[in-house]
Design a protein around this motif. Structure first.
Motif, PDB file in Angstrom:
ATOM      1  N   LYS A 144     -72.642  13.972 -49.520  1.00  0.00           N
ATOM      2  CA  LYS A 144     -73.732  13.045 -49.239  1.00  0.00           C
ATOM      3  C   LYS A 144     -73.448  12.358 -47.910  1.00  0.00           C
ATOM      4  O   LYS A 144     -72.299  12.256 -47.476  1.00  0.00           O
ATOM      5  CB  LYS A 144     -73.859  12.002 -50.353  1.00  0.00           C
ATOM      6  N   GLU A 145     -74.496  11.895 -47.273  1.00  0.00           N
ATOM      7  CA  GLU A 145     -74.330  11.225 -45.985  1.00  0.00           C
ATOM      8  C   GLU A 145     -73.332  10.082 -46.101  1.00  0.00           C
ATOM      9  O   GLU A 145     -73.347   9.325 -47.089  1.00  0.00           O
ATOM     10  CB  GLU A 145     -75.672  10.690 -45.484  1.00  0.00           C
ATOM     11  N   LYS A 146     -72.418  10.005 -45.138  1.00  0.00           N
ATOM     12  CA  LYS A 146     -71.365   8.998 -45.039  1.00  0.00           C
ATOM     13  C   LYS A 146     -70.190   9.251 -45.982  1.00  0.00           C
ATOM     14  O   LYS A 146     -69.250   8.437 -46.032  1.00  0.00           O
ATOM     15  CB  LYS A 146     -71.915   7.578 -45.231  1.00  0.00           C
ATOM     16  N   ASP A 147     -70.201  10.341 -46.736  1.00  0.00           N
ATOM     17  CA  ASP A 147     -69.027  10.723 -47.524  1.00  0.00           C
ATOM     18  C   ASP A 147     -67.872  11.073 -46.596  1.00  0.00           C
ATOM     19  O   ASP A 147     -68.084  11.516 -45.452  1.00  0.00           O
ATOM     20  CB  ASP A 147     -69.330  11.933 -48.408  1.00  0.00           C
ATOM     21  N   SER A 160     -63.166  26.248 -41.486  1.00  0.00           N
ATOM     22  CA  SER A 160     -63.853  25.839 -40.256  1.00  0.00           C
ATOM     23  C   SER A 160     -65.353  25.692 -40.486  1.00  0.00           C
ATOM     24  O   SER A 160     -66.011  24.866 -39.840  1.00  0.00           O
ATOM     25  CB  SER A 160     -63.586  26.841 -39.132  1.00  0.00           C
ATOM     26  N   LEU A 161     -65.890  26.473 -41.390  1.00  0.00           N
ATOM     27  CA  LEU A 161     -67.318  26.368 -41.721  1.00  0.00           C
ATOM     28  C   LEU A 161     -67.596  25.203 -42.653  1.00  0.00           C
ATOM     29  O   LEU A 161     -68.602  24.504 -42.493  1.00  0.00           O
ATOM     30  CB  LEU A 161     -67.797  27.665 -42.366  1.00  0.00           C
ATOM     31  N   ALA A 166     -70.328  20.184 -43.622  1.00  0.00           N
ATOM     32  CA  ALA A 166     -70.245  18.782 -44.024  1.00  0.00           C
ATOM     33  C   ALA A 166     -70.730  17.861 -42.910  1.00  0.00           C
ATOM     34  O   ALA A 166     -71.385  16.842 -43.163  1.00  0.00           O
ATOM     35  CB  ALA A 166     -68.814  18.436 -44.427  1.00  0.00           C
ATOM     36  N   LYS A 167     -70.446  18.217 -41.647  1.00  0.00           N
ATOM     37  CA  LYS A 167     -70.948  17.412 -40.528  1.00  0.00           C
ATOM     38  C   LYS A 167     -72.466  17.454 -40.467  1.00  0.00           C
ATOM     39  O   LYS A 167     -73.117  16.444 -40.168  1.00  0.00           O
ATOM     40  CB  LYS A 167     -70.344  17.915 -39.212  1.00  0.00           C
ATOM     41  N   GLY A 170     -73.953  14.928 -42.512  1.00  0.00           N
ATOM     42  CA  GLY A 170     -73.733  13.539 -42.140  1.00  0.00           C
ATOM     43  C   GLY A 170     -72.438  12.943 -42.651  1.00  0.00           C
ATOM     44  O   GLY A 170     -72.313  11.712 -42.759  1.00  0.00           O
ATOM     45  N   CYS A 171     -71.449  13.785 -42.951  1.00  0.00           N
ATOM     46  CA  CYS A 171     -70.180  13.316 -43.503  1.00  0.00           C
ATOM     47  C   CYS A 171     -69.146  13.070 -42.414  1.00  0.00           C
ATOM     48  O   CYS A 171     -69.249  13.577 -41.296  1.00  0.00           O
ATOM     49  CB  CYS A 171     -69.618  14.350 -44.487  1.00  0.00           C
ATOM     50  N   THR A 172     -68.135  12.294 -42.759  1.00  0.00           N
ATOM     51  CA  THR A 172     -66.928  12.155 -41.951  1.00  0.00           C
ATOM     52  C   THR A 172     -65.930  13.205 -42.429  1.00  0.00           C
ATOM     53  O   THR A 172     -65.624  13.273 -43.620  1.00  0.00           O
ATOM     54  CB  THR A 172     -66.313  10.759 -42.092  1.00  0.00           C
ATOM     55  N   VAL A 173     -65.439  14.038 -41.500  1.00  0.00           N
ATOM     56  CA  VAL A 173     -64.612  15.183 -41.872  1.00  0.00           C
ATOM     57  C   VAL A 173     -63.204  15.036 -41.298  1.00  0.00           C
ATOM     58  O   VAL A 173     -63.031  14.815 -40.100  1.00  0.00           O
ATOM     59  CB  VAL A 173     -65.240  16.502 -41.382  1.00  0.00           C
ATOM     60  N   LEU A 174     -62.218  15.201 -42.181  1.00  0.00           N
ATOM     61  CA  LEU A 174     -60.814  15.262 -41.794  1.00  0.00           C
ATOM     62  C   LEU A 174     -60.330  16.681 -42.031  1.00  0.00           C
ATOM     63  O   LEU A 174     -60.381  17.178 -43.169  1.00  0.00           O
ATOM     64  CB  LEU A 174     -59.958  14.299 -42.606  1.00  0.00           C
TER      65      LEU A 174
END
Length: 335
Positions: A144-147, A160-161, A166-167, A170-174
């Motif tokens: 979900k957005e901002k997850d 990598s996909l 996830a981007k 709208g997510c933050t990805v580590l």
């Protein structure tokens, strides 16, 4: 007419070695039977799952795997001469196959409409790894957005996909990878929010700093101690997509189970869900996934990188290098 196939000649003990494989020649019939096609491999895929699945083969069996192949001769109207297929023919140069006997995304299907993209993408982003990332991310991680989402083996074909999908949501990805060059690629090319070398980073400290409110979802490609630390840092009702366990594949003692630390407290008291995924559960939506991924590439929303090895005889080398983490993106062999 001859074909060559690369067979399993020894059981793997730890990381596979070149001498665990052998190339064998085989005679094929000169005349096809009704319903058969003769295919020539053009691209062959090498993937982590093959390390585990090799244990189900007999010595002397051809290694398993998908390939993009050209139909050289056909007695099957559905697959005319000159057309291309994506097929589970293994590490084999030429194959005679009867599609009507065994037909579907598990075994053989028509080449997707690539719209000008390289044919090799049908083994990666516009193929099985792509759908693994697509459905695993959207249906299991349920971003979900901002997850905040953590991806291990993030510079590989699937990871990598997942991060890029996830981007898009709208997510933050580590992302975590195994070299500084891969970390740089994840940050500069794929635009992950944060990327780290898992070999040098202190994972608890990294998660405390860059996911200070906890992790909503984790796409797990590696298993082992890495997963233990991520689980401890997850939010209540977090989701874990269990796609692979690369850290356990090259065990030198196949008689013992892979024992890894597991944080039962977090699982129980945070109501965390861990769900295994195998891409063929979405076989009925196969083209939905790959067509969307193809379009995202064309729209510039997804960046694709491949590590290409030239020459059929070098397929074992490509496989071993991939297991050692030397690839960026999808590892393929150009026959």
């Amino acid at each position: 007419m001859k074909t060559r196939k690369i067979v399993l000649s020894n059981r793997f003990n730890g990381l596979p070695k070149p001498e665990d494989f052998a190339i064998k020649e085989e005679e094929l019939p000169d005349v096809l039977k009704d319903g058969e096609i003769l295919c020539q491999a053009e691209w062959i895929s090498v993937d982590p799952y093959m390390r585990m699945r090799a244990s189900t083969l007999n010595l002397g069996d051809a290694m398993i795997g998908m390939q993009v192949a050209r139909v050289l001769k056909s007695r099957c109207p559905e697959y005319p001469e000159g057309s291309q297929v994506v097929a589970n023919f293994g590490w084999v140069e030429r194959t005679i196959f009867k599609p009507e006997r065994d037909h579907g995304v598990e075994t053989i299907y028509k080449m997707p409409e690539m719209k000008g993209l390289p044919d090799s993408y049908a083994l990666g982003t516009v193929g099985r790894p792509g759908n693994t990332a697509y459905f695993g991310c959207l249906r299991v991680c349920k971003p979900k957005e901002k997850d905040t989402i953590v991806v291990s083996a993030a510079a590989g074909a699937v990871g990598s996909l997942v991060g890029q999908i996830a981007k898009i949501q709208g997510c933050t990805v580590l992302g975590f990878a195994g070299s500084d060059n891969k970390v740089k690629w994840l940050q500069e090319k794929l635009k992950f929010d944060h990327a780290f070398n898992y070999k040098t980073a202190n994972l608890p400290d990294v998660l405390a700093q860059y996911a200070s409110n906890g992790v909503d979802a984790y796409f797990d490609n590696v298993g082992g101690e890495f997963t233990y630390h991520v689980m401890k840092h997850m939010k209540p009702f977090g989701r874990v997509a269990l796609c692979g366990a690369i850290s356990t594949y090259n065990s030198t003692d196949s008689s013992k189970p892979a024992l890894v630390p597991f944080d039962y407290g977090s699982m129980i008291y945070k109501n965390i869900t861990m769900e295994g995924l195998h891409v063929l559960r979405w076989r009925d939506e196969w083209y939905t996934g790959i067509n969307q991924l193809r379009d995202w590439i064309l729209e510039g929303k997804i960046i694709v990188e491949e590590t290409i090895t030239e020459g059929f005889q070098n397929t074992p080398e490509a496989f071993i290098n991939m297991l050692k983490g030397e690839n960026v993106g999808k590892a393929v062999v150009k026959v």
